[in-house]
Design a protein around this motif. Structure first.
Motif, PDB file in Angstrom:
ATOM      1  N   GLY A 102       0.822  -1.213   0.000  1.00 58.77           N
ATOM      2  CA  GLY A 102       0.000   0.000   0.000  1.00 58.77           C
ATOM      3  C   GLY A 102       0.850   1.254   0.000  1.00 58.77           C
ATOM      4  O   GLY A 102       0.446   2.297  -0.524  1.00 58.77           O
ATOM      5  N   LYS A 103       2.023   1.180   0.610  1.00 61.85           N
ATOM      6  CA  LYS A 103       2.927   2.334   0.633  1.00 61.85           C
ATOM      7  C   LYS A 103       3.293   2.729  -0.797  1.00 61.85           C
ATOM      8  O   LYS A 103       3.318   3.901  -1.156  1.00 61.85           O
ATOM      9  CB  LYS A 103       4.175   1.952   1.434  1.00 61.85           C
ATOM     10  N   ASN A 177      -4.116   4.685  11.424  1.00 58.93           N
ATOM     11  CA  ASN A 177      -2.817   4.447  12.018  1.00 58.93           C
ATOM     12  C   ASN A 177      -2.250   5.851  12.243  1.00 58.93           C
ATOM     13  O   ASN A 177      -2.081   6.577  11.243  1.00 58.93           O
ATOM     14  CB  ASN A 177      -1.924   3.663  11.039  1.00 58.93           C
ATOM     15  N   ASP A 206      -7.393   5.865   2.422  1.00 59.47           N
ATOM     16  CA  ASP A 206      -6.521   4.729   2.744  1.00 59.47           C
ATOM     17  C   ASP A 206      -7.300   3.822   3.698  1.00 59.47           C
ATOM     18  O   ASP A 206      -7.424   4.108   4.890  1.00 59.47           O
ATOM     19  CB  ASP A 206      -5.233   5.268   3.384  1.00 59.47           C
ATOM     20  N   TYR A 209      -7.021  -0.655   6.998  1.00 62.48           N
ATOM     21  CA  TYR A 209      -7.459  -1.364   8.209  1.00 62.48           C
ATOM     22  C   TYR A 209      -8.960  -1.665   8.198  1.00 62.48           C
ATOM     23  O   TYR A 209      -9.559  -1.915   9.248  1.00 62.48           O
ATOM     24  CB  TYR A 209      -7.083  -0.553   9.461  1.00 62.48           C
ATOM     25  N   LYS A 241      -2.616  -6.089   6.209  1.00 64.63           N
ATOM     26  CA  LYS A 241      -3.147  -6.146   7.584  1.00 64.63           C
ATOM     27  C   LYS A 241      -4.262  -7.174   7.693  1.00 64.63           C
ATOM     28  O   LYS A 241      -4.278  -7.970   8.626  1.00 64.63           O
ATOM     29  CB  LYS A 241      -3.648  -4.763   8.007  1.00 64.63           C
ATOM     30  N   ARG A 249       3.952  -7.956   0.238  1.00 71.36           N
ATOM     31  CA  ARG A 249       3.997  -6.664  -0.443  1.00 71.36           C
ATOM     32  C   ARG A 249       2.986  -6.545  -1.589  1.00 71.36           C
ATOM     33  O   ARG A 249       3.365  -6.400  -2.758  1.00 71.36           O
ATOM     34  CB  ARG A 249       5.426  -6.337  -0.963  1.00 71.36           C
TER      35      ARG A 249
HETATM   36  C1  LIG Z   1      -2.374   3.536   7.234  1.00 69.48           C
HETATM   37  C2  LIG Z   1      -1.498   2.649   6.437  1.00 69.48           C
HETATM   38  N1  LIG Z   1      -1.590   2.695   5.107  1.00 69.48           N
HETATM   39  C3  LIG Z   1      -0.828   1.935   4.323  1.00 69.48           C
HETATM   40  C4  LIG Z   1       0.086   1.071   4.871  1.00 69.48           C
HETATM   41  C5  LIG Z   1       0.949   0.289   3.901  1.00 69.48           C
HETATM   42  O1  LIG Z   1       0.930  -1.024   4.046  1.00 69.48           O
HETATM   43  P1  LIG Z   1       1.854  -1.964   3.128  1.00 69.48           P
HETATM   44  O2  LIG Z   1       2.797  -1.085   2.371  1.00 69.48           O
HETATM   45  O3  LIG Z   1       2.562  -2.844   4.096  1.00 69.48           O
HETATM   46  O4  LIG Z   1       0.904  -2.671   2.240  1.00 69.48           O
HETATM   47  C6  LIG Z   1       0.242   0.992   6.254  1.00 69.48           C
HETATM   48  C7  LIG Z   1       1.261   0.126   6.860  1.00 69.48           C
HETATM   49  O5  LIG Z   1       1.635   0.240   7.998  1.00 69.48           O
HETATM   50  C8  LIG Z   1      -0.580   1.807   7.053  1.00 69.48           C
HETATM   51  O6  LIG Z   1      -0.490   1.782   8.383  1.00 69.48           O
END
Ligand SMILES: Cc1ncc(COP(=O)(O)O)c(C=O)c1O
Length: 402
Positions: A102-103, A177, A206, A209, A241, A249
């Motif tokens: 997601g990042k 988060n 986003d 969660y 999550k 990933r």
């Molecule tokens: C709010 C939020 N968005 C996106 C992500 C991205 O997750 P990932 O890159 O592990 O898929 C996280 C990971 O901690 C997150 O807390």
């Protein structure tokens, strides 16, 4: 040799949460009995049906390049997920993007659309990565503060005041988060009404969660409550999550075709496709039986109640009860100005978190990293036994401050 780094790189900070995770790993290697409550990662294992699909993919030769932004099988599974869980319709071929977590999804969206001076509105407390991605892209984060007194949620009038003619994006995250704050459909609708008055603004939601949700009213995402925003919203989600797949990933998004295409163009010159095996695993995760999500959610809720209860007994802490995600975010105002037995004055939440780690072997993340102090983030995605021990240590740490 010129060892200067680029201006873009110099505009960002290393991730504070990953830095703490690194500190914990080092301490553990040197034999310290440290309890890590800093990583945003479920302790549950990736489900077996997902692992089996990955093994099958390897054996079946799914080991080659795929379409840059995801296989059609996975895009179709994601489109079904958006329909099933959120009532949203996306064309798998043109409106779904699959990325390396997601990042990466968020990174692609920002870097593909933000120009120097563009503003991106970010409610604080925010996930540490948001402002850094905006800064990297050359944009300007515009932070809205929402403290514990407003349940860590921004109000419509705050959003309205933050939007200017330079605003490119508003970035929403629910459940949040680091605070776990979760917007109800009614609250989202009120924010959407503000956004309708500013048609030049794009919206990222986003929803990482989504499946870790404790509120009585069901999870909602902004386009679901306000379909008029469909053409200018990127709905972001992922496998990390919900399916305990942080290491695989896979992140993804549904949104307008022009944006999905722009993100693919950027990805074609950076990572290319996400790992083909991980894509097969993600396809299985999304297409499979989803009933285990409820069981895991119930386990998270028990842990939340345990941690909130114990932290509210710690002197100087006030811990609101969040409605989603696996974080709590205690306010630490009552600890500031006090002194540790070793004579260190707690003058910031960073100092408090160092004290918890160095003197009581519990790792958390300081609130300043998430945009508002004094507070700290506790991830309760670990066993009840460890949480009881860790919260006991925090209680002791707080009680020995003078
Ligand atoms: C709010 C939020 N968005 C996106 C992500 C991205 O997750 P990932 O890159 O592990 O898929 C996280 C990971 O901690 C997150 O807390």
């Amino acid at each position: 040799m010129n060892a200067n780094t680029s201006a873009a790189l110099d505009r960002i900070q290393p991730s504070a949460t990953l830095a703490m995770t690194g500190r914990v790993a080092m301490l553990k290697r040197s034999g310290v009995d440290v309890i890590g409550l800093s990583a945003g990662e479920p302790d549950f294992d990736t489900p077996d049906y997902v692992k089996d699909a990955a093994i099958e993919a390897i054996r079946g030769g799914k080991t080659k390049y795929t379409i840059v932004d995801g296989t059609m099988e996975l895009k179709e599974a994601i489109a079904r997920k958006f329909k099933r869980d959120n009532g949203l319709t996306y064309d798998p071929a043109a409106q779904i993007s699959v990325n390396v977590g997601g990042k990466h999804t968020l990174f692609n969206a920002m870097v593909a659309t933000v120009d120097a001076g563009d503003e991106v509105v970010i409610p604080a407390h925010y996930w540490v990565t948001y402002p850094d991605i905006v800064n990297f892209a050359g944009g300007m984060p515009v932070i809205i503060s929402a403290g514990a007194n407003q349940q860590y949620k921004i109000l419509p009038e705050q959003l309205d005041a933050a939007i200017t003619p330079r605003t490119r994006w508003v970035l929403l995250n629910s459940p949040s988060n680091p605070t776990g704050a979760a917007y109800s459909a009614v609250e989202l609708k009120a924010l959407a009404e503000v956004l309708l008055r500013h048609p030049h603004v794009m919206v990222i939601t986003d929803d990482m969660y989504e499946h870790i949700w404790y509120a009585e009213t069901p999870f909602a995402t902004i386009v679901e409550v306000c379909p008029e925003l469909y053409d200018r919203t990127l709905t972001v989600n992922g496998c990390a999550k919900a399916y305990a797949m942080t290491g695989w990933r896979i992140g993804f998004a549904g949104g307008p075709a022009w944006l999905i295409k722009a993100m693919a163009k950027l990805q074609s010159q950076s990572t290319s496709n996400p790992c083909s095996i991980a894509q097969a695993a993600a396809t299985a995760a999304l297409n499979g039986d989803q009933s285990f999500l409820k069981e895991r959610n119930a386990a998270f809720q028990r842990r939340r109640d345990l941690v909130v209860g114990m932290l509210n007994e710690a002197i100087g802490l006030h811990c609101p009860t969040p409605e989603g995600a696996f974080y709590v975010y205690p306010d630490a105002t009552g600890c500031l100005g006090k002194t540790t037995p070793k004579g260190v004055v707690i003058d910031s939440d960073e100092r408090l978190v160092d004290y918890f780690l160095d003197d009581h072997q519990v790792a958390t993340v300081h609130g300043a990293a998430f945009g508002l102090s004094p507070a700290f983030r506790v991830s309760y995605a670990t066993s009840e036994d460890l949480l009881t021990e860790a919260c006991g240590r925090i209680q002791k740490a707080c009680a020995t401050l003078r």
